[in-house]
Design a protein around this motif. Structure first.
Motif, PDB file in Angstrom:
ATOM      1  N   VAL A   1       0.794  -1.136  -0.075  1.00 45.75           N
ATOM      2  CA  VAL A   1      -0.048  -0.021   0.019  1.00 45.75           C
ATOM      3  C   VAL A   1       0.698   1.236  -0.014  1.00 45.75           C
ATOM      4  N   VAL A   2       1.896   1.171   0.892  1.00 45.15           N
ATOM      5  CA  VAL A   2       2.705   2.456   0.854  1.00 45.15           C
ATOM      6  C   VAL A   2       3.568   2.637  -0.370  1.00 45.15           C
ATOM      7  N   GLN A   3       3.999   1.594  -1.239  1.00 42.91           N
ATOM      8  CA  GLN A   3       4.591   1.590  -2.293  1.00 42.91           C
ATOM      9  C   GLN A   3       3.640   2.132  -3.359  1.00 42.91           C
ATOM     10  N   ARG A   4       2.386   1.973  -3.292  1.00 40.89           N
ATOM     11  CA  ARG A   4       1.378   2.527  -4.375  1.00 40.89           C
ATOM     12  C   ARG A   4       1.142   3.871  -3.976  1.00 40.89           C
ATOM     13  N   ASP A   5       0.909   4.441  -2.874  1.00 36.35           N
ATOM     14  CA  ASP A   5       0.466   5.717  -2.438  1.00 36.35           C
ATOM     15  C   ASP A   5       0.544   5.606  -0.836  1.00 36.35           C
ATOM     16  N   SER A   6       1.393   6.320  -0.096  1.00 39.49           N
ATOM     17  CA  SER A   6       1.656   6.161   1.190  1.00 39.49           C
ATOM     18  C   SER A   6       0.604   6.975   2.016  1.00 39.49           C
TER      19      SER A   6
ATOM     20  N   ASP B   1      -2.411   6.206   1.491  1.00 39.39           N
ATOM     21  CA  ASP B   1      -3.453   5.319   1.765  1.00 39.39           C
ATOM     22  C   ASP B   1      -3.375   4.419   2.973  1.00 39.39           C
ATOM     23  N   LEU B   2      -2.055   4.540   3.526  1.00 34.76           N
ATOM     24  CA  LEU B   2      -1.765   3.710   4.672  1.00 34.76           C
ATOM     25  C   LEU B   2      -2.527   3.795   6.096  1.00 34.76           C
ATOM     26  N   ALA B   3      -2.905   4.919   6.488  1.00 31.56           N
ATOM     27  CA  ALA B   3      -3.588   5.098   7.738  1.00 31.56           C
ATOM     28  C   ALA B   3      -5.055   4.286   7.433  1.00 31.56           C
ATOM     29  N   SER B   4      -5.601   4.276   6.132  1.00 33.12           N
ATOM     30  CA  SER B   4      -6.857   3.676   5.776  1.00 33.12           C
ATOM     31  C   SER B   4      -6.717   2.127   5.771  1.00 33.12           C
ATOM     32  N   ALA B   5      -5.619   1.839   5.292  1.00 31.08           N
ATOM     33  CA  ALA B   5      -5.398   0.306   5.200  1.00 31.08           C
ATOM     34  C   ALA B   5      -5.148  -0.504   6.468  1.00 31.08           C
ATOM     35  N   ILE B   6      -4.479   0.177   7.405  1.00 29.67           N
ATOM     36  CA  ILE B   6      -4.432   0.024   8.832  1.00 29.67           C
ATOM     37  C   ILE B   6      -5.735  -0.290   9.547  1.00 29.67           C
TER      38      ILE B   6
ATOM     39  N   ARG C   1      -9.989  11.625   1.841  1.00 22.52           N
ATOM     40  CA  ARG C   1      -8.346  11.082   1.625  1.00 22.52           C
ATOM     41  C   ARG C   1      -7.516  12.004   2.250  1.00 22.52           C
ATOM     42  N   GLY C   2      -6.458  11.478   2.965  1.00 22.32           N
ATOM     43  CA  GLY C   2      -5.514  12.163   3.623  1.00 22.32           C
ATOM     44  C   GLY C   2      -5.820  12.821   5.023  1.00 22.32           C
ATOM     45  N   ARG C   3      -7.095  12.258   5.296  1.00 29.29           N
ATOM     46  CA  ARG C   3      -7.297  12.580   6.583  1.00 29.29           C
ATOM     47  C   ARG C   3      -7.801  11.192   7.273  1.00 29.29           C
ATOM     48  N   GLY C   4      -7.120   9.993   6.651  1.00 29.10           N
ATOM     49  CA  GLY C   4      -7.509   8.632   7.372  1.00 29.10           C
ATOM     50  C   GLY C   4      -8.381   8.219   6.667  1.00 29.10           C
ATOM     51  N   GLY C   5      -8.864   8.604   5.235  1.00 28.24           N
ATOM     52  CA  GLY C   5      -9.971   8.082   4.709  1.00 28.24           C
ATOM     53  C   GLY C   5      -9.653   6.668   4.205  1.00 28.24           C
ATOM     54  N   MET C   6     -10.701   5.698   4.029  1.00 28.12           N
ATOM     55  CA  MET C   6     -10.602   4.312   4.020  1.00 28.12           C
ATOM     56  C   MET C   6     -10.208   3.833   2.501  1.00 28.12           C
ATOM     57  N   PHE C   7      -9.403   3.200   2.513  1.00 23.45           N
ATOM     58  CA  PHE C   7      -8.450   2.236   1.573  1.00 23.45           C
ATOM     59  C   PHE C   7      -8.435   2.521   0.071  1.00 23.45           C
ATOM     60  N   MET C   8      -7.579   3.074  -0.546  1.00 29.66           N
ATOM     61  CA  MET C   8      -7.191   3.051  -1.856  1.00 29.66           C
ATOM     62  C   MET C   8      -8.221   3.760  -2.877  1.00 29.66           C
ATOM     63  N   THR C   9      -7.648   4.318  -4.050  1.00 29.34           N
ATOM     64  CA  THR C   9      -8.498   4.491  -4.964  1.00 29.34           C
ATOM     65  C   THR C   9      -9.514   3.408  -5.512  1.00 29.34           C
ATOM     66  N   ALA C  10     -10.821   3.619  -5.529  1.00 29.38           N
ATOM     67  CA  ALA C  10     -11.736   2.692  -6.076  1.00 29.38           C
ATOM     68  C   ALA C  10     -12.404   2.726  -7.123  1.00 29.38           C
ATOM     69  N   GLU C  11     -12.593   1.594  -8.003  1.00 25.55           N
ATOM     70  CA  GLU C  11     -13.344   1.798  -9.294  1.00 25.55           C
ATOM     71  C   GLU C  11     -15.047   1.809  -8.763  1.00 25.55           C
ATOM     72  N   ILE C  12     -15.835   2.479  -9.534  1.00 22.64           N
ATOM     73  CA  ILE C  12     -17.013   2.612  -9.342  1.00 22.64           C
ATOM     74  C   ILE C  12     -17.880   1.487  -9.457  1.00 22.64           C
TER      75      ILE C  12
END
Length: 782
Positions: free
Chosen positions: A226-231, A233-238, A767-778
């Motif tokens: 997750v960090v490698q793709r976009d750091s 997103d780490l908080a949301s992934a945790i 996003r950037g405020r702890g929003g949940m996990f990665m960019t998602a497709e609709i």
């Protein structure tokens, strides 16, 4: 004692025992998922053994009961893995040329030295079935079989290592205690050393993985990705890992979470194929696994010209990604194994492997494993058996781009390989197939063969277990007796062939997988009643198919999946007491108006009625009037798809659906939603134009994903207090204009508000405020 010290201490104990002279048995005791197998593998990998570094490890794993056949298969696989690659063969040829110049005495001495087997052997017996066998009898039987199969090995060069939950033995026994939460947290810190590991969420993760070091390792590696793709997103992934809940019997939740973090369907396909394969076989050469993936079609796209060399590179990249994630593990240089803690996962995808694989090799050859392909390696535009370029007569397996045989007459080319057993040609350019070259074939794949006109030659291929002839758009005829001689055939794929009717099938009594995807000219399905072994019937995309000769499928007791998507059938055959049927897919069957009873399908997990043209379930007529008063759907159902049933206004009775986890009601006119679905995890309501306000849904306390995209008349945000486990809320293209700040500041859920029309990707407003996990497709999952 923390986890690192435990691992180091136990490794030292095993190492000392392996260094002792003489034959011995070492017993590793502990719960599944602890350190036992991992430590033995580490010792093998680091060659922490007796003074000689010449050793071989033989694995017998996941077996119901030990037998000499299992040991023989393990020895065969190891021999394949240790055989030289193509470059090494060329070097050996040069050495052989030099040997020809040696004196007879020198040659005799050289041969005598080669006969002497100085290896140390580790025989690892690791599995739930083996775990129940008497230890003394098991050691006695395994030692005797080993001596018979490898008589040149000295008895004192054999060490037997058993992993068990308990033992009555004393002596060489090493116990592995469960980790404490603190030890689990320390392991997580070690695996995720580049980032700070602290706080309540990490403690939750550590507690989830307390009994499974493998789970901690896998989730830590997934977070690194997750960090490698976009750091950001780490908080949301945790947060996702800390709160993740999914009932998957015998599998740690963190392992299921790590799987959910795989970023592509291709990786997920490779993951599930590997599970099928490694449930039976502990290890295999990485090129064999890659070849399986390529033959199943995981790296092909409909609008992309297939190139074998390019597919191999992609497959190798997927292999390395799964290794980086701890899902696959490199054992020695060329051998891969799968993390055993993941092997009990259940494939809950809508189609599963049965609706994605082209050949089902892992199932067809489950008794032979990777040995059916032999040792293979890529070379130019081919993948073939590893052997000397001067000895093509030894080739057993060949995958080749179709342009290659055109350099010469294809029959002449293949006559150089009389022992050929597995042949796959991608986009062949010949018009007819000469069967005289393929008398020993067990697998024949002719994929995207749009120039092929005549296939009558395959009638003589009586040893085939797997046959694919797909994309044969120029095919002129298919004789009725085409398959009459193929009594061993288990998998038949005729996808995208322009046939209006099938050749006769009754003599294919061993057929398990019938794959006829996108056969758009097929109008009529003959009786399959003689095919008692059928597991998969896939007619998806047969857009002209309007009738079945067979009225009742109840005799097909092994049936697991029926896919009739986008056919013209008005009714389904009868299904009764089919204990293994888990998927019925009827998407796009717009003329369907008669269904059999599903009540006695106690294993049915996934039912797809999307795009079926009815407005109310009372319009669906049931063949058996006695079931009219019962709930329409079985209580075993876990996923129900009703998307694009545009006239649907009322749901069937859902009170019995206590196990339902996914409900897709997108593009319907439903105004009332169920609230009694206590285990529902995903609710998809995209483009429900009649929704102006969500009703009370307090019963959905396990809901993790709520998609409302395109509900343009919806103006109010749902009450998020009703969904304490919600991870993702999609309100893109709705009438909702304002989101309270207190919700934006929450780490959960992730809220999708806007969609980039060019990329069809969502933008997270939090996003950037702890929003949940990665960019998602609709798009909803399919």
């Amino acid at each position: 004692m923390d986890s690192e010290r435990v691992a180091s201490s136990q490794k030292e104990k095993i190492s000392e025992l392996l260094k002792e002279d003489g034959r011995s048995t070492i017993i590793l005791i502990g719960d599944p998922g602890l350190w036992k197998t991992w430590l033995e593998r580490e010792i093998s990998k680091n060659k922490v053994i007796a003074s000689s570094s010449c050793y071989t490890t033989l694995w017998i794993n996941k077996a119901e009961k030990y037998s000499s056949n299992l040991l023989e298969e393990a020895i065969s696989r190891q021999a394949l893995c240790e055989s030289p690659n193509i470059e090494e063969w060329e070097e050996q040829e040069e050495e052989e040329d030099e040997d020809g110049k040696k004196t007879e005495g020198e040659m005799a001495t050289h041969q005598e030295e080669n006969k002497e087997d100085k290896k140390n052997y580790h025989l690892v017996l690791d599995g739930e079935g083996i775990n129940e066998m008497d230890e003394n009898e098991l050691v006695k039987e395994a030692s005797s079989d080993f001596k018979n199969l490898l008589p040149s090995v000295q008895p004192d060069h054999l060490k037997i290592i058993m992993t068990r939950r308990t033992t009555k033995q004393s002596g060489k026994v090493i116990k592995f205690p469960s980790m404490s939460t603190e030890e689990s947290l320390n392991l997580l810190k070690n695996e995720f050393s580049d980032h700070q590991v602290s706080g309540e969420l990490f403690e939750f993760i550590a507690e989830k993985g307390r009994r499974s070091p493998a789970a901690i390792t896998m989730i830590a590696k997934a977070l690194k990705k997750v960090v490698q793709r976009d750091s950001r997103d780490l908080a949301s992934a945790i947060g996702k890992a800390a709160y993740y809940e999914k009932p998957d019997r015998g599998v740690n939740e963190l392992i299921s979470c790590a799987y959910d973090m795989l970023p592509s369907d291709v990786l997920k396909n490779c993951f599930w194929h590997s599970i099928q394969f490694f449930r039976k076989y502990r290890s295999i050469h990485y090129n064999v696994l890659i070849t399986h993936w390529i033959m199943e079609g995981y790296f092909e796209k409909d609008r992309e010209v297939f190139e074998l060399e390019k597919a191999y590179r992609k497959a190798h990249g997927a292999l390395m990604d799964l290794i980086d994630r701890g899902i696959l593990k490199a054992q020695d240089v060329n051998i891969v194994v799968m993390e055993g803690a993941a092997l009990n996962m259940i494939d809950s995808r809508r189609k599963g492997c049965g609706g994605i694989d082209r050949l089902r090799l892992a199932s067809v050859f489950e008794k032979d494993g990777g040995t059916v392909l032999g040792r293979v390696s890529p070379l130019d535009d081919m993948i073939r058996t590893v052997c000397s370029p001067k000895k093509l007569r030894e080739v057993l397996t060949l995958l080749i781009d179709g342009s290659r045989p055109c350099e010469e007459d294809h029959s002449t080319f293949f006559n150089l390989m009389p022992k050929l057993q597995v042949l796959a040609i991608f986009k062949p350019t010949f018009k007819s197939l000469m069967s005289s070259s393929f008398e020993r074939l067990t697998v024949l794949v002719l994929r995207n063969c749009d120039m092929l006109e005549d296939i009558t030659g395959i009638k003589e291929l009586k040893t085939l277990s797997v046959l694919e002839i797909s994309g044969a758009s120029s095919l002129k005829s298919n004789p009725d007796e085409l398959f009459d001689g193929m009594a061993q055939l288990q998998s038949l794929n005729l996808s995208r062939c322009p046939m209006k009717s099938l050749p006769s099938l009754p003599k294919l009594t061993k057929l398990r997988f019938l794959i006829l995807r996108q056969c758009s000219c097929l109008e009529y399905m003959p009786s399959l009643k003689e095919l008692h072994e059928l597991e998969i019937i896939d007619l998806s995309g047969a857009t002209s198919l309007s009738s079945f000769q067979q009225l009742d499928f109840s005799s097909h007791t092994n049936l697991q999946m029926v896919d009739l998507s986008y056919t013209q059938i008005p009714w389904l055959p009868k299904f009764t007491d089919l204990k293994h049927l888990s998927r019925i897919l009827l998407r796009g069957c717009r003329k369907l108006h008669i269904l059999p009873s599903f009540q006695k399908l106690h294993s049915l997990k996934i039912l797809d009625l999307s795009e079926v043209g009815f407005s109310n379930f009372t319009e669906i007529k049931l063949k058996d009037p006695s079931t009219q008063q019962l709930p329409f759907l079985p209580c075993s159902l876990s996923e129900l798809y009703l998307r694009k049933c545009s006239a649907l206004e009322h749901l069937p009775l859902t009170t019995a659906l206590k196990n339902l986890e996914l409900l897709d009601l997108s593009n319907t006119n439903l105004k009332k939603l169920p609230s009694e679905l206590c285990n529902l995890r995903k609710l998809l309501l995209n483009n429900c134009l009649s929704l102006t306000k969500l009703p009370e849904m307090k019963g959905l306390e396990k809901l993790e994903e709520l998609r409302l995209s395109g509900c343009i008349n919806l103006t109010e945000l749902p009450n998020l207090n009703d969904f304490p486990k919600l991870d993702l809320l999609d309100i893109s293209n709705t009438g909702i204009r304002e989101i309270p700040d207190e919700i934006l500041e929450l780490s959960r859920p992730k809220i999708i508000r806007e969609v980039d029309e060019e990329t069809n990707q969502a933008e997270d407003v939090n996003r950037g405020r702890g929003g949940m996990f990665m960019t998602a497709e609709i798009q909803a999952s399919t």
